[in-house]
Scaffold this motif. Structure first.
Motif, PDB file in Angstrom:
ATOM      1  N   GLY A 112       5.019   0.450 -34.166  1.00 21.57           N
ATOM      2  CA  GLY A 112       3.942   1.038 -33.388  1.00 21.57           C
ATOM      3  C   GLY A 112       3.323   0.046 -32.417  1.00 21.57           C
ATOM      4  N   GLY A 113       3.170  -1.205 -32.874  1.00 23.60           N
ATOM      5  CA  GLY A 113       2.625  -2.244 -31.998  1.00 23.60           C
ATOM      6  C   GLY A 113       3.535  -2.549 -30.828  1.00 23.60           C
ATOM      7  N   LEU A 114       4.836  -2.673 -31.088  1.00 21.18           N
ATOM      8  CA  LEU A 114       5.805  -2.947 -30.020  1.00 21.18           C
ATOM      9  C   LEU A 114       5.896  -1.785 -29.036  1.00 21.18           C
ATOM     10  CD1 LEU A 114       8.681  -4.614 -32.075  1.00 21.18           C
ATOM     11  CD2 LEU A 114       7.134  -5.748 -30.468  1.00 21.18           C
ATOM     12  N   ALA A 115       5.843  -0.568 -29.571  1.00 27.31           N
ATOM     13  CA  ALA A 115       5.870   0.611 -28.699  1.00 27.31           C
ATOM     14  C   ALA A 115       4.623   0.661 -27.826  1.00 27.31           C
ATOM     15  CB  ALA A 115       5.975   1.882 -29.548  1.00 27.31           C
ATOM     16  N   GLY A 116       3.463   0.280 -28.410  1.00 29.13           N
ATOM     17  CA  GLY A 116       2.220   0.251 -27.637  1.00 29.13           C
ATOM     18  C   GLY A 116       2.265  -0.769 -26.508  1.00 29.13           C
ATOM     19  N   ILE A 117       2.846  -1.931 -26.783  1.00 26.36           N
ATOM     20  CA  ILE A 117       2.977  -2.970 -25.738  1.00 26.36           C
ATOM     21  C   ILE A 117       3.896  -2.486 -24.613  1.00 26.36           C
ATOM     22  CG2 ILE A 117       3.885  -5.275 -25.267  1.00 26.36           C
ATOM     23  CD1 ILE A 117       2.954  -6.069 -28.090  1.00 26.36           C
ATOM     24  N   SER A 118       4.997  -1.832 -24.981  1.00 31.43           N
ATOM     25  CA  SER A 118       5.934  -1.317 -23.972  1.00 31.43           C
ATOM     26  C   SER A 118       5.264  -0.274 -23.086  1.00 31.43           C
ATOM     27  CB  SER A 118       7.161  -0.699 -24.655  1.00 31.43           C
ATOM     28  OG  SER A 118       7.820  -1.647 -25.464  1.00 31.43           O
ATOM     29  N   ALA A 119       4.518   0.647 -23.711  1.00 34.24           N
ATOM     30  CA  ALA A 119       3.833   1.687 -22.946  1.00 34.24           C
ATOM     31  C   ALA A 119       2.734   1.092 -22.068  1.00 34.24           C
ATOM     32  CB  ALA A 119       3.248   2.734 -23.897  1.00 34.24           C
ATOM     33  N   ALA A 120       2.021   0.083 -22.609  1.00 32.34           N
ATOM     34  CA  ALA A 120       0.952  -0.553 -21.838  1.00 32.34           C
ATOM     35  C   ALA A 120       1.495  -1.295 -20.627  1.00 32.34           C
ATOM     36  CB  ALA A 120       0.169  -1.513 -22.736  1.00 32.34           C
ATOM     37  N   LEU A 121       2.684  -1.882 -20.768  1.00 33.08           N
ATOM     38  CA  LEU A 121       3.292  -2.619 -19.656  1.00 33.08           C
ATOM     39  C   LEU A 121       3.509  -1.714 -18.443  1.00 33.08           C
ATOM     40  CD1 LEU A 121       4.665  -5.190 -18.538  1.00 33.08           C
ATOM     41  CD2 LEU A 121       6.799  -4.368 -19.580  1.00 33.08           C
ATOM     42  N   ILE A 122       3.966  -0.506 -18.693  1.00 28.67           N
ATOM     43  CA  ILE A 122       4.256   0.426 -17.599  1.00 28.67           C
ATOM     44  C   ILE A 122       2.973   1.007 -17.010  1.00 28.67           C
ATOM     45  CG2 ILE A 122       5.533   2.500 -16.944  1.00 28.67           C
ATOM     46  CD1 ILE A 122       7.282   0.138 -17.806  1.00 28.67           C
ATOM     47  N   THR A 123       1.995   1.280 -17.843  1.00 30.92           N
ATOM     48  CA  THR A 123       0.797   2.005 -17.393  1.00 30.92           C
ATOM     49  C   THR A 123      -0.417   1.095 -17.190  1.00 30.92           C
ATOM     50  OG1 THR A 123       0.116   2.470 -19.694  1.00 30.92           O
ATOM     51  CG2 THR A 123       1.574   4.070 -18.625  1.00 30.92           C
ATOM     52  N   TYR A 124      -0.231  -0.219 -17.281  1.00 28.76           N
ATOM     53  CA  TYR A 124      -1.381  -1.136 -17.217  1.00 28.76           C
ATOM     54  C   TYR A 124      -2.165  -1.040 -15.904  1.00 28.76           C
ATOM     55  CZ  TYR A 124      -4.148  -5.276 -18.258  1.00 28.76           C
ATOM     56  OH  TYR A 124      -5.188  -6.132 -18.518  1.00 28.76           O
ATOM     57  N   PRO A 125      -1.528  -0.891 -14.734  1.00 29.82           N
ATOM     58  CA  PRO A 125      -2.319  -0.752 -13.502  1.00 29.82           C
ATOM     59  C   PRO A 125      -3.336   0.394 -13.553  1.00 29.82           C
ATOM     60  CG  PRO A 125      -0.043  -1.209 -12.952  1.00 29.82           C
ATOM     61  CD  PRO A 125      -0.080  -0.985 -14.433  1.00 29.82           C
ATOM     62  N   LEU A 126      -2.999   1.471 -14.259  1.00 28.58           N
ATOM     63  CA  LEU A 126      -3.943   2.582 -14.391  1.00 28.58           C
ATOM     64  C   LEU A 126      -5.149   2.187 -15.231  1.00 28.58           C
ATOM     65  CD1 LEU A 126      -1.500   5.600 -14.928  1.00 28.58           C
ATOM     66  CD2 LEU A 126      -2.607   4.857 -12.819  1.00 28.58           C
ATOM     67  N   GLU A 127      -4.933   1.325 -16.220  1.00 31.13           N
ATOM     68  CA  GLU A 127      -6.056   0.838 -17.033  1.00 31.13           C
ATOM     69  C   GLU A 127      -6.976  -0.048 -16.195  1.00 31.13           C
ATOM     70  OE1 GLU A 127      -6.867  -1.789 -21.082  1.00 31.13           O
ATOM     71  OE2 GLU A 127      -4.886  -0.887 -20.761  1.00 31.13           O
ATOM     72  N   VAL A 128      -6.391  -0.861 -15.314  1.00 28.41           N
ATOM     73  CA  VAL A 128      -7.193  -1.689 -14.410  1.00 28.41           C
ATOM     74  C   VAL A 128      -8.037  -0.808 -13.492  1.00 28.41           C
ATOM     75  CG1 VAL A 128      -7.110  -3.369 -12.522  1.00 28.41           C
ATOM     76  CG2 VAL A 128      -5.577  -3.621 -14.485  1.00 28.41           C
ATOM     77  N   VAL A 129      -7.420   0.251 -12.964  1.00 37.30           N
ATOM     78  CA  VAL A 129      -8.142   1.185 -12.101  1.00 37.30           C
ATOM     79  C   VAL A 129      -9.297   1.834 -12.862  1.00 37.30           C
ATOM     80  CG1 VAL A 129      -7.956   3.377 -10.846  1.00 37.30           C
ATOM     81  CG2 VAL A 129      -6.173   1.644 -10.600  1.00 37.30           C
ATOM     82  N   GLU A 130      -9.045   2.255 -14.090  1.00 34.05           N
ATOM     83  CA  GLU A 130     -10.101   2.868 -14.912  1.00 34.05           C
ATOM     84  C   GLU A 130     -11.275   1.915 -15.080  1.00 34.05           C
ATOM     85  OE1 GLU A 130     -10.829   4.455 -19.504  1.00 34.05           O
ATOM     86  OE2 GLU A 130      -8.941   3.491 -18.945  1.00 34.05           O
ATOM     87  N   THR A 131     -10.999   0.655 -15.397  1.00 33.42           N
ATOM     88  CA  THR A 131     -12.064  -0.325 -15.580  1.00 33.42           C
ATOM     89  C   THR A 131     -12.858  -0.529 -14.299  1.00 33.42           C
ATOM     90  OG1 THR A 131     -10.750  -1.470 -17.261  1.00 33.42           O
ATOM     91  CG2 THR A 131     -12.584  -2.695 -16.294  1.00 33.42           C
ATOM     92  N   ARG A 132     -12.169  -0.630 -13.147  1.00 42.63           N
ATOM     93  CA  ARG A 132     -12.866  -0.827 -11.868  1.00 42.63           C
ATOM     94  C   ARG A 132     -13.767   0.370 -11.541  1.00 42.63           C
ATOM     95  NH1 ARG A 132     -10.644  -4.928  -8.365  1.00 42.63           N
ATOM     96  NH2 ARG A 132      -9.864  -6.538  -9.782  1.00 42.63           N
ATOM     97  N   LEU A 133     -13.276   1.582 -11.799  1.00 41.78           N
ATOM     98  CA  LEU A 133     -14.059   2.779 -11.506  1.00 41.78           C
ATOM     99  C   LEU A 133     -15.290   2.883 -12.402  1.00 41.78           C
ATOM    100  CD1 LEU A 133     -11.206   5.413 -10.993  1.00 41.78           C
ATOM    101  CD2 LEU A 133     -12.654   4.385  -9.233  1.00 41.78           C
ATOM    102  N   ILE A 134     -15.151   2.475 -13.645  1.00 37.35           N
ATOM    103  CA  ILE A 134     -16.280   2.540 -14.578  1.00 37.35           C
ATOM    104  C   ILE A 134     -17.310   1.459 -14.263  1.00 37.35           C
ATOM    105  CG2 ILE A 134     -16.935   2.161 -16.998  1.00 37.35           C
ATOM    106  CD1 ILE A 134     -14.383   3.616 -17.798  1.00 37.35           C
TER     107      ILE A 134
END
Length: 344
Positions: A112-134
């Motif tokens: 589960g941890g490795l799968a989470g890291i893989s998914a985060a790698l692809i979608t990380y720019p969206l997390e950065v955008v979320e933080t900037r907007l908030i």
């Protein structure tokens, strides 16, 4: 040993749809708590006087819509994240399964941890955008939505800015996985019975407990990550971050030196309060969506209950069940036509 259970009566697209719908609904309802948590981690001026005052100050300065800042991006990120996480997790788990389809609890959590890291790698720019907007004031906004934020960050700060703080996702996965493992190996002692006898309510409590312990251990890494995502020399007040730093290690040092060790858990109250409603809504919405899909696939008699349809082999996959139904229908039609010919 723990058996990894997945419902083979749902197609992959149905599983993803159920996870996506449940995630969007639970994220939207609990968005105010998520916004307050992230503001606390970034260290904006809203959070100087505690958890409850943050809500009041945010409402006074930005209005009601401020509690849903970044929610659309967060919900959008959920679909690719869930799809990548689910696909990666299944591959890793199947690789480590024994001949009986079992896998150790530690390997399942690590998967589960490795799968989470893989998914985060692809979608990380969206997390950065979320933080900037908030982090920004929505009444005096620098960024205007997903595409505008991505283009501005890329143009002003470079592509690597969209992955600033990603190493903390990897580092934070270690204590998170350890926290989950510590909880799950002690569940039998907690309930005084074996895990395969747990009810739905017990599994829900177990999930909340595991999330609480795991997130408390990994929270400092997430706090530093949010500060690194939010900080920018191109934004007013450097993005609202309460400390100035030049890198990950320097950020840890500056936070501890100027704010104290406990400030690494800023926003943890909002995160803790969020756990029960978030996972409660996630669990209940997923089950409701799953029931509708099982009814459409022909396994249960009603979308409002889990009562199994008589005469249906529940071990068959949805495509196999349709083939069996098609075969039985053809046999019935052939028998009827043969009977008609015999009468003539």
């Amino acid at each position: 040993m723990a058996t990894v259970k997945k419902d083979d009566r749902l197609t992959n697209s149905q599983s993803l749809m159920c996870v996506g719908f449940a995630g969007v609904f639970s994220k939207t309802v609990t968005s105010p708590l998520e916004v307050v948590k992230i503001l606390g981690q970034v260290g904006t001026f809203h959070c100087k006087r505690g958890f409850m005052h943050t809500f009041l100050l945010l409402y006074q300065n930005e209005g009601l819509r401020a509690f849903w800042k970044g929610n659309s991006v967060s919900c959008l990120r959920l679909f690719p994240y869930s799809a990548i996480h689910l696909a990666t997790y299944k591959k890793i788990v199947h690789f480590h399964m024994d001949d009986l389809g079992r896998i150790s609890q530690w390997r399942a959590i690590s998967a589960g941890g490795l799968a989470g890291i893989s998914a985060a790698l692809i979608t990380y720019p969206l997390e950065v955008v979320e933080t900037r907007l908030i982090a920004q004031n929505c009444r005096e906004s620098t960024y205007r939505g997903l595409l505008h934020t991505l283009s501005m960050v890329h143009r002003n700060e470079g592509f690597l800015a969209l992955y600033r703080g990603f190493s903390l996702t990897i580092l934070g996965a270690v204590p998170f996985s350890i926290g989950c493992y510590v909880v799950y190996i002690n569940l039998d002692k907690l309930w005084q019975e074996h895990h395969f006898r747990f009810s739905s309510l017990q599994n829900f409590i177990n999930g909340c407990l595991a999330a609480g312990v795991a997130q408390s251990l990994s929270f400092p890494f997430e706090t530093i990550k949010r500060k690194m995502q939010a900080q920018s020399p191109f934004l007013p007040h450097c993005g609202g971050v309460d400390v100035h730093f030049t890198g990950m290690i320097n950020c840890f040092r500056e936070v501890i030196r100027t704010k104290g060790m406990l400030s690494l858990w800023s926003g943890f109250t909002a995160n803790t309060v969020k756990i029960v409603p978030y996972y409660g809504l996630l669990f209940s919405c997923f089950e409701m969506c799953k029931q509708v899909c099982l009814y459409q696939n022909g396994y249960i008699v009603s979308p409002l209950s889990y009562k199994l349809k008589p005469g249906v082999d529940q071990s068959l996959g949805p495509h196999e069940l349709q083939e069996v139904k098609h075969y039985l229908r053809n046999r019935k039609e052939q028998a009827q036509s043969s009977s008609m010919r015999n009468r003539w």
